[in-house]
Design a protein around this motif. Structure first.
Motif, PDB file in Angstrom:
ATOM      1  N   GLU A 249       0.825  -1.207   0.000  1.00  0.00           N
ATOM      2  CA  GLU A 249       0.000   0.000   0.000  1.00  0.00           C
ATOM      3  C   GLU A 249       0.858   1.255   0.000  1.00  0.00           C
ATOM      4  O   GLU A 249       2.019   1.250   0.422  1.00  0.00           O
ATOM      5  N   VAL A 250       0.268   2.334  -0.515  1.00  0.00           N
ATOM      6  CA  VAL A 250       0.856   3.668  -0.448  1.00  0.00           C
ATOM      7  C   VAL A 250       0.088   4.449   0.612  1.00  0.00           C
ATOM      8  O   VAL A 250      -1.149   4.499   0.575  1.00  0.00           O
ATOM      9  N   VAL A 251       0.819   5.029   1.549  1.00  0.00           N
ATOM     10  CA  VAL A 251       0.217   5.712   2.687  1.00  0.00           C
ATOM     11  C   VAL A 251       0.437   7.215   2.559  1.00  0.00           C
ATOM     12  O   VAL A 251       1.561   7.667   2.306  1.00  0.00           O
ATOM     13  N   LYS A 252      -0.619   7.993   2.723  1.00  0.00           N
ATOM     14  CA  LYS A 252      -0.532   9.450   2.694  1.00  0.00           C
ATOM     15  C   LYS A 252      -0.534   9.977   4.123  1.00  0.00           C
ATOM     16  O   LYS A 252      -1.456   9.697   4.894  1.00  0.00           O
ATOM     17  N   VAL A 253       0.516  10.738   4.473  1.00  0.00           N
ATOM     18  CA  VAL A 253       0.674  11.243   5.836  1.00  0.00           C
ATOM     19  C   VAL A 253       0.759  12.766   5.821  1.00  0.00           C
ATOM     20  O   VAL A 253       1.451  13.352   4.982  1.00  0.00           O
ATOM     21  N   ASP A 254       0.037  13.406   6.752  1.00  0.00           N
ATOM     22  CA  ASP A 254       0.145  14.844   6.958  1.00  0.00           C
ATOM     23  C   ASP A 254       1.393  15.088   7.807  1.00  0.00           C
ATOM     24  O   ASP A 254       1.454  14.657   8.961  1.00  0.00           O
ATOM     25  N   ARG A 255       2.387  15.769   7.256  1.00  0.00           N
ATOM     26  CA  ARG A 255       3.646  15.960   7.977  1.00  0.00           C
ATOM     27  C   ARG A 255       3.490  16.821   9.221  1.00  0.00           C
ATOM     28  O   ARG A 255       4.253  16.678  10.178  1.00  0.00           O
ATOM     29  N   ARG A 256       2.528  17.722   9.231  1.00  0.00           N
ATOM     30  CA  ARG A 256       2.360  18.610  10.383  1.00  0.00           C
ATOM     31  C   ARG A 256       1.822  17.875  11.596  1.00  0.00           C
ATOM     32  O   ARG A 256       2.280  18.076  12.720  1.00  0.00           O
ATOM     33  N   SER A 257       0.848  17.013  11.372  1.00  0.00           N
ATOM     34  CA  SER A 257       0.176  16.355  12.493  1.00  0.00           C
ATOM     35  C   SER A 257       0.569  14.892  12.661  1.00  0.00           C
ATOM     36  O   SER A 257       0.325  14.298  13.709  1.00  0.00           O
ATOM     37  N   GLY A 258       1.170  14.289  11.629  1.00  0.00           N
ATOM     38  CA  GLY A 258       1.467  12.873  11.682  1.00  0.00           C
ATOM     39  C   GLY A 258       0.247  12.008  11.443  1.00  0.00           C
ATOM     40  O   GLY A 258       0.285  10.789  11.635  1.00  0.00           O
ATOM     41  N   THR A 259      -0.844  12.612  10.994  1.00  0.00           N
ATOM     42  CA  THR A 259      -2.085  11.881  10.750  1.00  0.00           C
ATOM     43  C   THR A 259      -2.016  11.122   9.427  1.00  0.00           C
ATOM     44  O   THR A 259      -1.603  11.690   8.398  1.00  0.00           O
ATOM     45  N   VAL A 260      -2.398   9.854   9.460  1.00  0.00           N
ATOM     46  CA  VAL A 260      -2.510   9.085   8.222  1.00  0.00           C
ATOM     47  C   VAL A 260      -3.838   9.449   7.568  1.00  0.00           C
ATOM     48  O   VAL A 260      -4.909   9.193   8.114  1.00  0.00           O
ATOM     49  N   LEU A 261      -3.786  10.064   6.397  1.00  0.00           N
ATOM     50  CA  LEU A 261      -4.988  10.584   5.728  1.00  0.00           C
ATOM     51  C   LEU A 261      -5.628   9.575   4.788  1.00  0.00           C
ATOM     52  O   LEU A 261      -6.777   9.765   4.370  1.00  0.00           O
ATOM     53  N   GLY A 262      -4.900   8.528   4.451  1.00  0.00           N
ATOM     54  CA  GLY A 262      -5.484   7.529   3.561  1.00  0.00           C
ATOM     55  C   GLY A 262      -4.450   6.518   3.108  1.00  0.00           C
ATOM     56  O   GLY A 262      -3.235   6.710   3.270  1.00  0.00           O
ATOM     57  N   ARG A 263      -4.952   5.428   2.543  1.00  0.00           N
ATOM     58  CA  ARG A 263      -4.108   4.358   2.021  1.00  0.00           C
ATOM     59  C   ARG A 263      -4.712   3.866   0.717  1.00  0.00           C
ATOM     60  O   ARG A 263      -5.925   3.837   0.571  1.00  0.00           O
ATOM     61  N   VAL A 264      -3.845   3.460  -0.204  1.00  0.00           N
ATOM     62  CA  VAL A 264      -4.310   2.866  -1.454  1.00  0.00           C
ATOM     63  C   VAL A 264      -3.533   1.569  -1.668  1.00  0.00           C
ATOM     64  O   VAL A 264      -2.310   1.531  -1.534  1.00  0.00           O
ATOM     65  N   SER A 265      -4.250   0.501  -1.980  1.00  0.00           N
ATOM     66  CA  SER A 265      -3.628  -0.805  -2.158  1.00  0.00           C
ATOM     67  C   SER A 265      -2.969  -0.907  -3.531  1.00  0.00           C
ATOM     68  O   SER A 265      -3.625  -0.739  -4.560  1.00  0.00           O
ATOM     69  N   ILE A 266      -1.659  -1.182  -3.537  1.00  0.00           N
ATOM     70  CA  ILE A 266      -0.883  -1.395  -4.757  1.00  0.00           C
ATOM     71  C   ILE A 266       0.128  -2.488  -4.446  1.00  0.00           C
ATOM     72  O   ILE A 266       0.852  -2.399  -3.455  1.00  0.00           O
ATOM     73  N   SER A 267       0.199  -3.494  -5.282  1.00  0.00           N
ATOM     74  CA  SER A 267       1.088  -4.618  -4.988  1.00  0.00           C
ATOM     75  C   SER A 267       2.550  -4.189  -5.001  1.00  0.00           C
ATOM     76  O   SER A 267       3.030  -3.609  -5.959  1.00  0.00           O
ATOM     77  N   TYR A 268       3.223  -4.466  -3.908  1.00  0.00           N
ATOM     78  CA  TYR A 268       4.660  -4.227  -3.759  1.00  0.00           C
ATOM     79  C   TYR A 268       5.112  -2.905  -4.388  1.00  0.00           C
ATOM     80  O   TYR A 268       5.894  -2.881  -5.341  1.00  0.00           O
TER      81      TYR A 268
END
Length: 359
Positions: A249-268
């Motif tokens: 998966e690819v993880v989207k993180v807000d650098r200011r808060s450290g909050t994980v905003l979402g994930r998208v499934s992609i093989s390796y």
């Protein structure tokens, strides 16, 4: 493929890549350097694992991968997309004086990389003084991020110091932060085979280090995951996109808060780059069989294992497969970089760079 099959494959094959053990080598020997459909190879290169396009769009800076240990050295090269020529940027000569009076990294890192220089992930960006900075993950002789200055006029790079990380760090990819620091992915403890195996089963030993000059590196909040690999940062510097290779998966993180905003499934998912339409281009590998999908040599003609190029909307995280390929003229894609209507694809194994032409 069953989940158990996939996990067993990873356990058997990846330690060979990381620790130099014997494993099945699925590379193709003495393969012709011929185009197949819309895919054109450029041969005679050492495994261009990561790619950055120069500001003028004409050249590609290539990270010639030597492996995850110091057993094989690598280099930084420059590929001309107009005439397909290639030359080495670093190292040029073992006797060359690469010391610098201007250091951008840690104050105690005053020695340039040795002959064992082994690059991995790279990132080109413009500094606050408008000069161009090339960051390079280096596994040779030290686990560090090397600073280089890219000189657009002379098409050369100058060493500008390095950033070093705590004992056991095992780095992969790097991006610059707009405030002058950098973010680099850490896979697992470099000296621990146990952590490697645990990571392949989903243990969160991976994370992202945040480095600023004259400060101790810190773990970026929200960046923990399994086998942290490629990184990309949003143009405004607020969001970080982390490719968790073992999690798929690819993880989207807000650098200011450290909050994980979402994930998208992609093989390796391996490395990422920005497309001209603003989407994130993620290059991912696919498991297509038992062991031949992992190639342990960086010297053979090419590795045939399947890969795909996936475009991801950075806001919605909706994904679209743009290209999927397996076999000749090159497999095992690790990164895709757009150049006009073409996408250049690199690999961790083999001797070639691939240009995929789109209508």
């Amino acid at each position: 493929m069953t989940l158990l099959h996939s996990q067993l494959l990873r356990i058997l094959a990846l330690p060979a890549l990381v620790f130099g053990l014997t494993a099945c080598d699925g590379s193709i020997h003495n393969a012709p350097c011929d185009a197949v459909d819309n895919a054109t190879p450029y041969c005679g290169l050492q495994a261009p694992e990561d790619i950055e396009s120069t500001p003028d769009g004409r050249y590609l800076i290539l990270s010639h991968f030597g492996g995850l240990t110091s057993a094989h050295s690598g280099s930084i090269g420059l590929f001309d997309t107009l005439d397909s020529s290639h030359r080495t940027l670093f190292p040029l000569d073992q006797n060359q004086d690469m010391s610098s009076t201007e250091l951008w990294g840690d104050e105690n890192c005053i020695t340039p990389p040795a002959a064992s220089f082994s690059p991995h992930g790279i990132h080109l960006s413009q500094r606050g003084d408008q000069r161009w900075q090339l960051l390079v993950v280096n596994h040779g002789n030290r686990e560090a991020v090397e600073f280089f200055e890219w000189l657009p006029n002379s098409k050369e790079i100058l060493w500008r110091g390095c950033a070093q990380f705590p004992e056991g760090s095992y780095l992969n990819d790097v991006v610059a932060s707009p405030e002058g620091g950098l973010l680099v992915s850490h896979m697992f403890d470099k000296h621990s085979k146990l952590e490697l195996i645990q990571s392949l089963f989903g243990s969160n030993h991976g994370h992202v280090w945040y480095w600023r000059r004259n400060q101790m590196p810190e773990v970026l909040m929200g960046s923990e995951g399994s086998f942290a690999n490629g990184l990309q940062i949003s143009p405004d510097g607020r969001y970080l996109f982390i490719n968790m290779w073992a999690d798929g998966e690819v993880v989207k993180v807000d650098r200011r808060s450290g909050t994980v905003l979402g994930r998208v499934s992609i093989s390796y998912p391996d490395n990422s780059a920005w497309l001209q339409d603003g989407r994130l281009l993620v290059t991912s590998q696919e498991m297509g069989g038992f062991l031949p999908t992992i190639c342990t040599s960086v010297e053979n003609s090419y590795c045939p294992s399947p890969f795909k190029l996936v475009a991801v909307d950075p806001d919605t995280l909706e994904s679209e497969i743009l290209y999927r390929h397996e076999g000749a003229p090159m497999g095992a894609g690790t990164v895709g970089v757009q150049n006009g209507k073409d996408i250049y694809v690199g690999s961790y194994a083999g001797d070639r760079l691939l240009r995929v032409s789109f209508p």
